[in-house]
Design an enzyme around this catalytic site. Structure first.
Site, PDB file in Angstrom:
ATOM      1  N   HIS A  14       0.202  -0.444   5.091  1.00 15.57           N
ATOM      2  CA  HIS A  14      -1.325  -1.666   5.227  1.00 15.57           C
ATOM      3  C   HIS A  14       0.011  -2.149   6.705  1.00 15.57           C
ATOM      4  CE1 HIS A  14      -2.332  -1.362   1.051  1.00 15.57           C
ATOM      5  NE2 HIS A  14      -1.582  -0.668   1.056  1.00 15.57           N
ATOM      6  N   HIS A  23       0.586   5.656   2.888  1.00 16.89           N
ATOM      7  CA  HIS A  23       0.212   5.029   3.881  1.00 16.89           C
ATOM      8  C   HIS A  23       1.040   3.446   4.353  1.00 16.89           C
ATOM      9  CE1 HIS A  23      -1.070   3.788  -0.228  1.00 16.89           C
ATOM     10  NE2 HIS A  23      -1.431   2.677   0.134  1.00 16.89           N
TER      11      HIS A  23
END
Ligand code: 5GP
Ligand code: ZN
Length: 142
Positions: free
Chosen positions: A103, A101
């Site tokens: 951010h 992922h």
């Protein structure tokens, strides 16, 4: 579909609720449950990959291709004074969820709660040492 016991796969599959920001065939983006700053968004591939080392080029390509437009949307929505991108890989680097992922962290001034704790060392290495380091990394690029 989805990796057993992966919280982000469960979010993609709507088995766990999330505040969705964007979704398409390849990518899902949603608000981080612990908002470091307002609008703090996670962008994830729909395919489960653990971290940057294990993410195939095409998956990374689709993922990174979505980041600018989501960043522009956050900029329009909340007019942050800046945006940082962050991606933690492996536990010592702060990775807590092992589904890759990115951010997106909108910034609202220096005291907004996000501190990258970045210390620069301008003269730590000579130009020759920098060349050797670069060559060493280059030799491992496949
Ligand atoms: P990491 O530390 O792995 O880079 O980031 C994981 C992030 O996922 C953390 O910032 C954490 O707040 C967020 N997170 C963990 N569980 C959930 C969840 O169930 N829902 C949402 N929206 N975010 C989560
Ligand atoms: Zn997953």
């Amino acid at each position: 579909m989805g990796h057993d016991d992966c919280i982000f796969c469960k979010i993609i599959n709507k088995e766990i609720p999330s505040a969705k920001v964007y979704e398409d065939e390849h990518v899902y983006a949603f608000l981080d449950i612990s908002q470091v700053t307002k609008g703090h968004t996670l962008v994830i591939p729909k395919v489960h990959t653990k971290d940057i080392y294990n993410t195939p080029d095409d998956v990374a390509g689709e993922l990174f291709a979505r980041v600018p437009k989501i960043a522009r949307a956050i900029k329009k929505a909340y007019e942050p004074s800046g945006i940082n991108l962050l991606n933690n890989n492996e536990k010592p680097a702060g990775q807590a969820v092992f589904h890759y992922h990115i951010h997106i962290l909108p910034r609202y001034g220096k005291e907004d709660g996000f501190d990258p704790g970045w210390t620069t060392h301008d003269d730590a290495y000579t130009a020759e040492e920098l060349q050797r380091i670069a060559e060493n990394i280059h030799a491992h690029v496949k």
